[in-house]
Design an enzyme around this catalytic site. Structure first.
Site, PDB file in Angstrom:
ATOM      1  N   GLU A 118       0.830  -1.214   0.000  1.00 19.53           N
ATOM      2  CA  GLU A 118       0.000   0.000   0.000  1.00 19.53           C
ATOM      3  C   GLU A 118       0.862   1.261   0.000  1.00 19.53           C
ATOM      4  OE1 GLU A 118      -3.030  -0.261  -0.629  1.00 19.53           O
ATOM      5  OE2 GLU A 118      -3.874  -2.054   0.282  1.00 19.53           O
ATOM      6  N   HIS A 141      -2.983   1.847   8.176  1.00 19.28           N
ATOM      7  CA  HIS A 141      -4.064   1.104   7.517  1.00 19.28           C
ATOM      8  C   HIS A 141      -4.244  -0.196   8.292  1.00 19.28           C
ATOM      9  CE1 HIS A 141      -6.393  -1.300   4.848  1.00 19.28           C
ATOM     10  NE2 HIS A 141      -5.386  -2.109   4.585  1.00 19.28           N
ATOM     11  N   HIS A 143      -7.512  -3.422   9.560  1.00 20.49           N
ATOM     12  CA  HIS A 143      -8.768  -4.088   9.199  1.00 20.49           C
ATOM     13  C   HIS A 143      -9.654  -4.247  10.435  1.00 20.49           C
ATOM     14  CE1 HIS A 143      -6.305  -6.330   5.785  1.00 20.49           C
ATOM     15  NE2 HIS A 143      -6.428  -5.030   5.529  1.00 20.49           N
ATOM     16  N   HIS A 214     -12.874  -3.295   3.049  1.00 19.61           N
ATOM     17  CA  HIS A 214     -11.449  -3.617   3.174  1.00 19.61           C
ATOM     18  C   HIS A 214     -10.895  -3.194   4.544  1.00 19.61           C
ATOM     19  CE1 HIS A 214      -7.105  -3.157   1.364  1.00 19.61           C
ATOM     20  NE2 HIS A 214      -7.105  -3.689   2.563  1.00 19.61           N
TER      21      HIS A 214
HETATM   22  P1  13P Z   1       1.101  -5.554   2.965  1.00 21.97           P
HETATM   23  O1  13P Z   1       1.493  -6.843   3.653  1.00 21.97           O
HETATM   24  O2  13P Z   1       1.697  -5.409   1.602  1.00 21.97           O
HETATM   25  O3  13P Z   1       1.409  -4.366   3.876  1.00 21.97           O
HETATM   26  O4  13P Z   1      -0.478  -5.569   2.709  1.00 21.97           O
HETATM   27  C1  13P Z   1      -1.409  -5.723   3.741  1.00 21.97           C
HETATM   28  C2  13P Z   1      -2.725  -5.070   3.461  1.00 21.97           C
HETATM   29  O5  13P Z   1      -3.526  -4.900   4.361  1.00 21.97           O
HETATM   30  C3  13P Z   1      -3.040  -4.627   2.073  1.00 21.97           C
HETATM   31  O6  13P Z   1      -4.158  -3.815   2.042  1.00 21.97           O
HETATM   32 ZN    ZN Z   2      -5.503  -4.037   3.843  1.00 18.66          ZN
END
Ligand code: 13P
Ligand code: ZN
Length: 269
Positions: A118, A141, A143, A214
């Site tokens: 990302e 970022h 989840h 996401h």
């Molecule tokens: P990476 O392992 O490349 O950081 O990706 C994780 C992710 O949450 C992608 O949206």
């Molecule tokens: Zn992600």
């Protein structure tokens, strides 16, 4: 040897990243390699660091970011786990610098760990923050389960529908996330399109935006503060869903209660 040796201020920032990574795992927001963190560490870079040779070839960012020439970042490594990063941030992430062409970066330390997939979104947002003169230096970022669940309904994707609901669940939400929660429609993870849409949403004056179906993307002065904003918003989502799970639609605070809160704490309307 680590680039953090004898650099107490820089090490303190990376220690915060590791602490937050542990929280993300404990909360169940970081399955496998899920989520990523970047921090603009340029202010802690000294002459000895600047003189270090690269340990990778120049690699394309995927986009051109004019404000980032000569900037340095700590980045979670792609495919690296938050739970591992919590133990060892420099084996599960790396320090990169942006080249003068503003389109490439190179890895400088400690190991040639490729940055998060990302990176276009993270670096585009850092570029935007610098251009705006913002003091924000960290982006996250992750989840978070309940916030992501909300984005599976059109109702909560409407502008500020989720913001109003979340603020009304518990008074601290508006006090600690006064800018609310922006929405970015579904786009391919790691794409430049997602990066551009994220900036557009943040430019609508949000610190925290959802990537539909996401995850969440948050910015703040440091990584702990970015985490706090997501934590507060997800707590409100959990309260909403707990009430729904008990079989009723929660009332939420009244408009008058929200107004009083905004007046007393000097929050935006
Ligand atoms: P990476 O392992 O490349 O950081 O990706 C994780 C992710 O949450 C992608 O949206
Ligand atoms: Zn992600």
């Amino acid at each position: 040897m680590s680039i953090l040796d004898n650099r107490a201020a820089l090490k303190a920032e990376i220690d915060k990243v590791a602490e937050v990574a542990g929280y993300l795992w404990t909360k169940g927001w970081a399955e496998r390699n899920g989520g990523n963190i970047t921090v603009n560490i340029t202010q802690w870079v000294d002459d000895a660091m600047r003189a270090l040779p690269a340990i990778s070839e120049p690699r394309p960012i995927g986009t051109v970011l004019p404000r980032l020439a000569g900037c340095w970042f700590y980045c979670k490594g792609t495919q690296k786990r938050m739970r591992d990063l919590a133990r060892d941030p420099m084996a599960n992430g790396s320090v990169i610098r942006i080249l003068p062409d503003c389109a490439h970066y190179e890895i400088v330390a400690d190991a040639p760990v490729a940055p998060t997939s990302e990176l276009p979104s993270h670096l585009s947002v850092h570029n935007y923050l610098l251009a705006k003169g913002s003091p924000y230096r960290a982006s996250l970022h992750t989840h978070p389960i309940e916030l992501v669940a909300l984005t599976h309904s059109k109702k909560w994707l409407e502008k500020d529908a989720a913001t109003r609901m979340l603020w009304s669940m518990i008074p601290e939400t508006k006090a600690f996330c006064p800018r609310g929660l922006g929405m970015v429609p579904y786009m391919l993870p790691s794409s430049v399109e997602l990066a551009d849409a994220t900036i557009k949403a943040i430019d609508g004056d949000y610190d925290v935006v959802m990537w539909e179906k996401h995850g969440v993307f948050a910015v703040d002065t440091d990584i702990m503060s970015a985490f706090d904003q997501v934590d507060v918003l997800n707590k409100a989502a959990q309260i909403y869903l707990s009430a729904r799970g008990m079989g009723f639609e929660p009332d939420g605070m009244t408009d008058a209660q929200m107004q009083e809160l905004s007046d007393v704490f000097g929050l935006p309307k």
